[in-house]
Design a protein around this motif. Structure first.
Motif, PDB file in Angstrom:
ATOM      1  N   THR A  24      -5.846  -1.604   4.955  1.00 16.87           N
ATOM      2  CA  THR A  24      -6.625  -0.444   4.553  1.00 16.87           C
ATOM      3  C   THR A  24      -5.885   0.796   5.016  1.00 16.87           C
ATOM      4  N   GLN A  82     -16.144  -2.419   7.763  1.00 14.06           N
ATOM      5  CA  GLN A  82     -15.686  -1.119   8.231  1.00 14.06           C
ATOM      6  C   GLN A  82     -14.851  -1.214   9.509  1.00 14.06           C
ATOM      7  N   SER A 113     -13.609   1.912   5.219  1.00 14.83           N
ATOM      8  CA  SER A 113     -13.956   0.642   4.583  1.00 14.83           C
ATOM      9  C   SER A 113     -12.738  -0.270   4.477  1.00 14.83           C
ATOM     10  N   HIS A 114     -12.993  -1.571   4.518  1.00  7.62           N
ATOM     11  CA  HIS A 114     -11.930  -2.547   4.268  1.00  7.62           C
ATOM     12  C   HIS A 114     -12.516  -3.705   3.462  1.00  7.62           C
ATOM     13  N   SER A 115     -11.642  -4.537   2.913  1.00 11.17           N
ATOM     14  CA  SER A 115     -12.085  -5.637   2.057  1.00 11.17           C
ATOM     15  C   SER A 115     -11.600  -6.988   2.557  1.00 11.17           C
ATOM     16  N   LEU A 131      -4.903  -5.922   8.942  1.00  7.14           N
ATOM     17  CA  LEU A 131      -6.077  -6.587   9.482  1.00  7.14           C
ATOM     18  C   LEU A 131      -5.887  -8.103   9.458  1.00  7.14           C
ATOM     19  N   THR A 186      -2.008 -10.582   0.950  1.00  9.52           N
ATOM     20  CA  THR A 186      -3.416 -10.227   1.049  1.00  9.52           C
ATOM     21  C   THR A 186      -4.268 -11.427   0.644  1.00  9.52           C
ATOM     22  N   THR A 206       0.836  -1.204   0.000  1.00  5.61           N
ATOM     23  CA  THR A 206       0.000   0.000   0.000  1.00  5.61           C
ATOM     24  C   THR A 206       0.870   1.253   0.000  1.00  5.61           C
TER      25      THR A 206
END
Length: 338
Positions: A121, A207, A140-142, A227, A113, A43
């Motif tokens: 994020t 989130q 937001s996160h995925s 995360l 990931t 990132t």
């Protein structure tokens, strides 16, 4: 990966993970110095390093009081099979985020990931810590599931502790990752932040809910969060209560753990400690690395042992990973999980 640096030229580290395509985090530890682990992620980019013991932001040495976005060319690139490091600067080579050219023994732990296991994020904060403007926000996160552990750092020029969220701590609380002394402990905010909070509730499957603390949501800050979540036979975020003897920590694994990170949540000053099978994580003495402190690694103690369901913590050790009545958080990764 574990190995020794070479001088100057690019050094390709093959982990079998497509870091350039899938993204992720690489933590590099110097095993023959006292500087813990350096973090690089896709990132922020390969040339940006941050460290659990440094209160400054992205940092490339030699003065830990320097803040701002510094370029670390020694962490050269992420690749389809791992990453590449190089040795280019006498000044930088004396620091362990690449250890190229100094003959240091190094070790890297990579997190690709992966949906429902690991994600990242980032955000810009919106709470003005110098005025009564105490704004909260959601990001937001995925990850695809509720994060059970999060590591958060302001990397954009701010000075402040890393903050860790863990599902088994009290709601809304966090713990500084970069503090091993009497200033570190579980709380809703850091010392001197009266009325502010790290979080504005527990995270959801989509989130992260941020509070008003300058360590998670300063309006001048740019933040990165790593995360983590549990998945059967892949990874486990959990906790246990010490028994002062020996006990098996069940992680829902069938082949045991290859990586374990443990932190005492009960007392101030409890160290973050890593154990890896690549370092001899066996029934006997193993190497332990102090994840976020400037302390030499130790190889003459038998504190953890392998077990098919997870791992075993032994009698109360010098660093207290199994003291009776204390609560410990842990993160474990299963063997042969790539």
């Amino acid at each position: 990966y574990a190995g020794t640096g070479n001088t100057g030229a690019n050094h390709a580290i093959t982990t079998g993970l497509n870091m350039s395509g899938d993204g992720g985090l690489v933590m590099i530890s110097g095993l023959t110095d006292q500087d813990g682990s350096w973090f690089f992620d896709t990132t922020r980019g390969a040339g940006q390093g941050i460290h659990p013991t440094r209160l400054s932001s992205n940092y490339n040495a030699p003065n830990p009081s320097n803040g701002g976005n510094w370029t670390i060319n020694d962490m050269h690139s992420f690749t389809t099979t791992g990453f590449t490091v190089q040795g280019t600067s006498t000044q930088i080579n004396s620091w362990p985020y690449n250890n190229e050219g100094n003959g240091f023994d190094n070790q890297a732990t990579s997190f690709k990931t992966t949906s429902e296991v690991f994600g990242m994020t980032s955000w810009n904060g919106n709470s003005d810590v110098n005025t009564p403007s105490l704004n909260t926000t959601t990001v937001s996160h995925s990850l695809g599931v509720v994060p059970e552990m999060m590591w958060i750092k302001d990397y954009g020029g701010g000075f402040g502790h890393w903050i860790c969220y863990h599902k088994d701590m009290a709601s809304g609380t966090g713990i500084p990752m970069s503090s091993g002394g009497s200033t570190g402990g579980v709380g809703t905010s850091y010392a001197g932040e009266s009325g502010r909070t790290f979080f504005n509730g527990a995270p959801t499957s989509t989130q992260v809910k941020l509070g008003t603390s300058g360590y998670t949501n300063r309006n001048t800050g740019s933040y990165i969060a790593y995360l983590f979540a549990s998945k059967t036979d892949v990874a486990k975020v959990g906790s246990y209560t010490g028994n002062g003897s020996s006990q098996t920590i069940d992680c829902d694994f069938s082949t045991g753990a290859q990586y374990v990170l443990i932190k005492d949540l009960t007392t101030y000053g409890g160290k973050w400690i890593e154990y890896r099978r690549s370092d001899g994580f066996v029934s006997g003495n193993e190497r332990k690395i102090y994840f976020s402190q400037h302390i030499n690694d130790v190889t003459n103690l038998d504190e953890v042992d392998p077990h098919n369901s997870g791992f075993i913590v032994n009698t109360s050790s010098v660093d207290s990973i199994n003291v009776s009545g204390r609560t410990y958080m842990f993160y474990a990764v299963a063997v042969n999980n790539t």
